[in-house]
Design a protein around this motif. Structure first.
Motif, PDB file in Angstrom:
ATOM      1  N   MET A 189       0.836  -1.209   0.000  1.00  0.00           N
ATOM      2  CA  MET A 189       0.000   0.000   0.000  1.00  0.00           C
ATOM      3  C   MET A 189       0.868   1.256   0.000  1.00  0.00           C
ATOM      4  SD  MET A 189      -3.288  -0.805   2.483  1.00  0.00           S
ATOM      5  CE  MET A 189      -2.637  -1.910   3.729  1.00  0.00           C
ATOM      6  N   ARG A 190       1.916   1.248   0.837  1.00  0.00           N
ATOM      7  CA  ARG A 190       2.803   2.419   0.896  1.00  0.00           C
ATOM      8  C   ARG A 190       3.496   2.628  -0.442  1.00  0.00           C
ATOM      9  NH1 ARG A 190       3.092   7.105   1.556  1.00  0.00           N
ATOM     10  NH2 ARG A 190       4.829   8.175   2.563  1.00  0.00           N
ATOM     11  N   PHE A 191       3.955   1.529  -1.041  1.00  0.00           N
ATOM     12  CA  PHE A 191       4.635   1.622  -2.341  1.00  0.00           C
ATOM     13  C   PHE A 191       3.695   2.232  -3.391  1.00  0.00           C
ATOM     14  CE2 PHE A 191       5.823  -0.072  -6.504  1.00  0.00           C
ATOM     15  CZ  PHE A 191       7.177   0.242  -6.540  1.00  0.00           C
ATOM     16  N   ALA A 192       2.436   1.762  -3.385  1.00  0.00           N
ATOM     17  CA  ALA A 192       1.464   2.254  -4.373  1.00  0.00           C
ATOM     18  C   ALA A 192       1.178   3.743  -4.206  1.00  0.00           C
ATOM     19  CB  ALA A 192       0.170   1.450  -4.274  1.00  0.00           C
ATOM     20  N   THR A 193       1.159   4.220  -2.951  1.00  0.00           N
ATOM     21  CA  THR A 193       0.883   5.653  -2.741  1.00  0.00           C
ATOM     22  C   THR A 193       2.096   6.505  -3.132  1.00  0.00           C
ATOM     23  OG1 THR A 193       1.594   5.649  -0.411  1.00  0.00           O
ATOM     24  CG2 THR A 193      -0.740   5.182  -0.848  1.00  0.00           C
ATOM     25  N   LEU A 194       3.299   5.932  -3.061  1.00  0.00           N
ATOM     26  CA  LEU A 194       4.515   6.670  -3.410  1.00  0.00           C
ATOM     27  C   LEU A 194       4.843   6.576  -4.898  1.00  0.00           C
ATOM     28  CD1 LEU A 194       6.767   5.625  -0.382  1.00  0.00           C
ATOM     29  CD2 LEU A 194       5.966   7.947  -0.857  1.00  0.00           C
ATOM     30  N   TYR A 195       4.622   5.394  -5.476  1.00  0.00           N
ATOM     31  CA  TYR A 195       5.025   5.150  -6.878  1.00  0.00           C
ATOM     32  C   TYR A 195       3.871   4.530  -7.682  1.00  0.00           C
ATOM     33  CZ  TYR A 195       9.425   5.602  -4.362  1.00  0.00           C
ATOM     34  OH  TYR A 195      10.430   6.035  -3.546  1.00  0.00           O
ATOM     35  N   PRO A 196       2.751   5.251  -7.803  1.00  0.00           N
ATOM     36  CA  PRO A 196       1.571   4.663  -8.444  1.00  0.00           C
ATOM     37  C   PRO A 196       1.829   4.196  -9.876  1.00  0.00           C
ATOM     38  CG  PRO A 196       1.309   7.046  -8.159  1.00  0.00           C
ATOM     39  CD  PRO A 196       2.511   6.649  -7.370  1.00  0.00           C
ATOM     40  N   GLU A 197       2.736   4.896 -10.564  1.00  0.00           N
ATOM     41  CA  GLU A 197       2.991   4.557 -11.972  1.00  0.00           C
ATOM     42  C   GLU A 197       3.668   3.187 -12.131  1.00  0.00           C
ATOM     43  OE1 GLU A 197       6.608   6.196 -10.258  1.00  0.00           O
ATOM     44  OE2 GLU A 197       4.521   6.871 -10.162  1.00  0.00           O
ATOM     45  N   GLN A 198       4.166   2.634 -11.006  1.00  0.00           N
ATOM     46  CA  GLN A 198       4.848   1.334 -11.094  1.00  0.00           C
ATOM     47  C   GLN A 198       3.949   0.167 -10.682  1.00  0.00           C
ATOM     48  OE1 GLN A 198       9.079   2.570  -9.433  1.00  0.00           O
ATOM     49  NE2 GLN A 198       9.198   0.862 -10.847  1.00  0.00           N
ATOM     50  N   VAL A 199       2.662   0.471 -10.432  1.00  0.00           N
ATOM     51  CA  VAL A 199       1.748  -0.586  -9.973  1.00  0.00           C
ATOM     52  C   VAL A 199       0.685  -0.873 -11.034  1.00  0.00           C
ATOM     53  CG1 VAL A 199       0.143  -1.298  -8.158  1.00  0.00           C
ATOM     54  CG2 VAL A 199       2.111   0.136  -7.583  1.00  0.00           C
ATOM     55  N   ASP A 200       0.548  -2.157 -11.395  1.00  0.00           N
ATOM     56  CA  ASP A 200      -0.538  -2.568 -12.298  1.00  0.00           C
ATOM     57  C   ASP A 200      -1.750  -2.965 -11.457  1.00  0.00           C
ATOM     58  OD1 ASP A 200       1.147  -2.157 -14.469  1.00  0.00           O
ATOM     59  OD2 ASP A 200       1.916  -4.206 -14.426  1.00  0.00           O
ATOM     60  N   LYS A 201      -1.741  -4.179 -10.929  1.00  0.00           N
ATOM     61  CA  LYS A 201      -2.835  -4.644 -10.065  1.00  0.00           C
ATOM     62  C   LYS A 201      -2.288  -4.805  -8.641  1.00  0.00           C
ATOM     63  CE  LYS A 201      -6.148  -5.202 -13.091  1.00  0.00           C
ATOM     64  NZ  LYS A 201      -6.745  -6.372 -13.673  1.00  0.00           N
ATOM     65  N   LEU A 202      -3.170  -4.559  -7.671  1.00  0.00           N
ATOM     66  CA  LEU A 202      -2.744  -4.619  -6.274  1.00  0.00           C
ATOM     67  C   LEU A 202      -3.717  -5.488  -5.479  1.00  0.00           C
ATOM     68  CD1 LEU A 202      -0.590  -3.377  -4.397  1.00  0.00           C
ATOM     69  CD2 LEU A 202      -2.070  -1.402  -4.092  1.00  0.00           C
ATOM     70  N   ILE A 203      -3.178  -6.508  -4.822  1.00  0.00           N
ATOM     71  CA  ILE A 203      -4.000  -7.363  -3.959  1.00  0.00           C
ATOM     72  C   ILE A 203      -3.437  -7.291  -2.541  1.00  0.00           C
ATOM     73  CG2 ILE A 203      -4.769  -9.722  -3.449  1.00  0.00           C
ATOM     74  CD1 ILE A 203      -4.638 -10.326  -6.443  1.00  0.00           C
TER      75      ILE A 203
END
Length: 255
Positions: free
Chosen positions: A92-106
């Motif tokens: 979750m922290r990674f996605a909030t910092l680097y959203p452009e590097q996340v495709d799908k998140l579970i």
């Protein structure tokens, strides 16, 4: 920090982040299943866990930074991520910092909120094991049973055992750092942390890690989330209800 990992399969990249006191290997069986479905699965050991380096510093910002470095090293632009418990907080922290590097998140059985420290008993038992200079796994199990009555949890924790020397067992965990940073492990996402991509939360029907009151908190961080429950599963859903978990997660990853 150079994280240790095992990579299985070829195709679309999928990072799996284990929970507190776990390691990438806990997900080996599921990783093989995802690999057969066309994913390149990275079983990552987070800092102070498994075969990754030990360090006194520990926070979700650091864990997210470690993952960022890992993706750079492996030349991965963007990836799907599955994170369980502590690994879910990292994801979750990674996605909030680097959203452009996340495709799908579970995110598996954890909310973005603060959790009070609740692993003291386990950490005490593991500390006793690390001090005891044990020579057999059954002795380690017996010692740990004084602290943890549930055999499946003991078996999960004892996966951390390895032969330090020819005749002495020890643990791969950096217990000292994990005990010192136990407050960090429970920390929630910073209030202003936001991610607008899609997220699937999978919770255990018998687990109390995600409650109905957590949904509004999720809404302050995430615009686009869904919560699904797997009945008769506790916190270790992926181990307790592996096939059901695999089916649900794969459908989402391929949607």
């Amino acid at each position: 920090m150079k994280l240790h990992s095992k990579v299985k399969g070829k195709g679309q990249s999928l990072i799996i982040l284990h929970g507190f006191l776990g390691m990438g290997d806990n997900w080996k069986t599921l990783a093989n299943s995802y690999a057969k479905e066309g994913f390149e699965v990275h079983l990552v050991d987070q800092r102070n866990h498994g075969r990754s380096p030990h360090d006194d510093a520990f926070s979700y910002d650091l864990l997210a930074e470690d993952l960022k470095q890992y993706l750079k090293e492996k030349d991965i632009g963007s990836t799907s991520i599955i994170g369980h418990s502590m690994g879910g907080k990292t994801a979750m922290r990674f996605a909030t910092l680097y959203p452009e590097q996340v495709d799908k998140l579970i995110i598996v059985d954890i909310a973005p909120k603060y959790y009070a420290p609740h692993h003291q008993q386990i950490l005490e038992g593991l500390t006793k094991i690390s001090e005891a200079k044990l020579t057999s796994r059954s002795d380690a199990d017996e010692l740990l049973s004084n602290y943890i009555s549930e055999k499946p949890i003991r078996q999960f924790l004892l996966k951390n055992l390895y032969w330090k020397t020819q005749d002495e067992l020890n643990l791969r965990l950096n217990l000292k750092a994990l005990k010192q940073n136990i407050e960090e492990v429970g920390k929630g996402l910073p209030q202003n942390a936001k991610y607008s991509g899609e997220i699937l939360f999978i919770k255990g029907g018998k687990s109390d890690y995600i409650t109905t009151s957590d949904e509004s908190d999720m809404g302050t961080h995430f615009d686009n989330f869904e919560i699904k429950s797997i009945e008769n599963a506790g916190h270790w859903i992926h181990a307790e209800k592996r096939e059901e978990f695999f089916g649900m997660s794969l459908k989402y990853l391929k949607s």
